[in-house]
Design an enzyme around this catalytic site. Structure first.
Site, PDB file in Angstrom:
ATOM      1  CG  HIS A 198      27.463  61.022  15.439  1.00  0.00           C
ATOM      2  ND1 HIS A 198      28.670  61.246  16.049  1.00  0.00           N
ATOM      3  CD2 HIS A 198      26.530  61.634  16.206  1.00  0.00           C
ATOM      4  CE1 HIS A 198      28.482  61.980  17.150  1.00  0.00           C
ATOM      5  NE2 HIS A 198      27.195  62.219  17.266  1.00  0.00           N
ATOM      6  CG  HIS A 210      29.814  65.698  19.650  1.00  0.00           C
ATOM      7  ND1 HIS A 210      30.071  64.584  20.422  1.00  0.00           N
ATOM      8  CD2 HIS A 210      28.630  65.446  19.061  1.00  0.00           C
ATOM      9  CE1 HIS A 210      29.091  63.720  20.290  1.00  0.00           C
ATOM     10  NE2 HIS A 210      28.190  64.215  19.468  1.00  0.00           N
ATOM     11  CG  HIS A 247      21.620  67.332  21.240  1.00  0.00           C
ATOM     12  ND1 HIS A 247      22.361  66.729  22.233  1.00  0.00           N
ATOM     13  CD2 HIS A 247      22.113  66.836  20.076  1.00  0.00           C
ATOM     14  CE1 HIS A 247      23.262  65.921  21.688  1.00  0.00           C
ATOM     15  NE2 HIS A 247      23.120  65.956  20.369  1.00  0.00           N
ATOM     16  CD  GLU A 277      25.526  62.824  21.041  1.00  0.00           C
ATOM     17  OE1 GLU A 277      25.473  62.435  19.868  1.00  0.00           O
ATOM     18  OE2 GLU A 277      25.838  63.996  21.342  1.00  0.00           O
TER      19      GLU A 277
HETATM   20  C1  DHB Z   1      24.016  68.160  16.224  1.00  0.00           C
HETATM   21  C2  DHB Z   1      24.358  67.632  17.472  1.00  0.00           C
HETATM   22  C3  DHB Z   1      25.014  66.404  17.582  1.00  0.00           C
HETATM   23  O1  DHB Z   1      25.339  65.790  18.752  1.00  0.00           O
HETATM   24  C4  DHB Z   1      25.373  65.712  16.441  1.00  0.00           C
HETATM   25  O2  DHB Z   1      26.071  64.576  16.583  1.00  0.00           O
HETATM   26  C5  DHB Z   1      25.030  66.219  15.183  1.00  0.00           C
HETATM   27  C6  DHB Z   1      24.349  67.439  15.079  1.00  0.00           C
HETATM   28  C7  DHB Z   1      23.331  69.479  16.096  1.00  0.00           C
HETATM   29  O3  DHB Z   1      22.904  70.066  17.108  1.00  0.00           O
HETATM   30  O4  DHB Z   1      23.254  69.992  14.970  1.00  0.00           O
HETATM   31 FE    FE Z   2      26.265  63.748  18.505  1.00  0.00          FE
END
Ligand code: DHB
Ligand code: FE
Length: 279
Positions: A59, A12, A192, A239
């Site tokens: 979040h 996401h 990420h 996550e």
């Molecule tokens: C991004 C990724 C995420 O999992 C999130 O919750 C918010 C932003 C991103 O890559 O911008």
């Molecule tokens: Fe996220």
């Protein structure tokens, strides 16, 4: 008894909500990502789920740092969305499957999982992204039960514990007195990191190994502790615990229905894996 028809795991990113709102699906940046969803949408049209159990991480929209449950479950007829600060248009509220929520609360607490039960719950992009991607039509054709796993504030639950939670959820769903077709969704990851020295970190080899493991050796990721997961997948890559829980719910064997992996969407390795029970 209810039947689990599959498990769908997806990354996401708030920017996905913006791309949908602005209809950018055919733009060069977005096309490979959205094309990856075509086969999943076609499978869903055939699989016809009635109910979704969605493992996701909030979040800051519903839980903030002052009150952070490790595991929480929704038990309410309606889950609304709201602007998290990204300025995205609000999507229509989701209908809850309250009977399954309470069945799960009883079964899980009965198995010594200490969940926070939420009779009021707002859901963020971790729910709206997969819902919009799965069901691009005008209305949501399913009812949902959201299960939130903390990946925001340390300490986090271990991969081992998330597997156990998913396994217990799967057994409880299969014991639910209903003829519903249930899809288990995991929303989060893949690798990420949004801040700090390694901001922008993506780990393709690890992601692909993780995807492969979910089909053939699904407990593989339970060997890693939280710090090892952060090292391998990035601070927010943890996550991927949602995927692990969603896979555990599916039971012993799984077959891969569809997989897509695209780098990057915003700062994230965007993955999609649809699995069906083996046999
Ligand atoms: C991004 C990724 C995420 O999992 C999130 O919750 C918010 C932003 C991103 O890559 O911008
Ligand atoms: Fe996220």
């Amino acid at each position: 008894m209810a039947q689990i028809i599959g498990s769908l795991c997806s990354s996401h990113v708030p920017a996905i909500g913006r791309a949908i709102a602005q209809q950018l699906q055919q733009e060069p940046y977005w096309k490979p990502f959205f094309d990856g969803w075509g086969p999943a949408q076609r499978w869903l049209a055939q699989a016809r789920p009635d109910v979704l159990v969605v493992f996701y991480n909030d979040h800051g929209l519903n839980f903030f740092l002052d009150k952070m449950p490790t595991f929480a479950i929704g038990a309410t007829p309606e889950y609304s969305n709201a602007d998290e600060g990204w300025g995205l248009p609000q999507v229509p509220a989701f209908r809850g499957e309250v009977d399954l929520s309470w069945h799960l609360v009883n079964a899980l607490v009965g198995e010594d999982f200490d969940l926070t039960t939420c009779q009021e719950m707002r859901v963020d992009h971790a729910i709206t992204n997969p819902m919009q991607l799965m069901f691009p039509g005008p209305a949501w054709p399913v009812r949902i039960v959201p299960i939130c796993i903390n990946t925001v504030q340390f300490p986090l639950p271990s991969a081992r514990r998330c597997w156990a939670l998913g396994d217990a959820v799967g057994r409880a769903v299969r014991a639910w007195d209903s003829d519903a077709r249930v899809l288990v969704v995991g929303s989060g990851g893949l690798s990420h990191q949004l801040d700090g020295e390694r901001a922008g970190f993506i780990h393709r080899d690890f992601d692909l190994a993780f995807l492969e493991s979910l089909v053939h050796n699904p407990r593989w990721a339970t060997q890693f502790d939280t710090h090892q997961l952060v090292e391998q997948a990035g601070t927010q890559g943890v996550e991927l615990l949602m995927w692990l829980a969603a896979r555990a719910a599916l039971g012993d064997g799984a077959t891969r229905v569809h997989q897509s992996y695209h780098i990057p969407i915003s700062n994230t390795a965007a993955g999609l894996l649809v699995m069906a029970p083996a046999g």
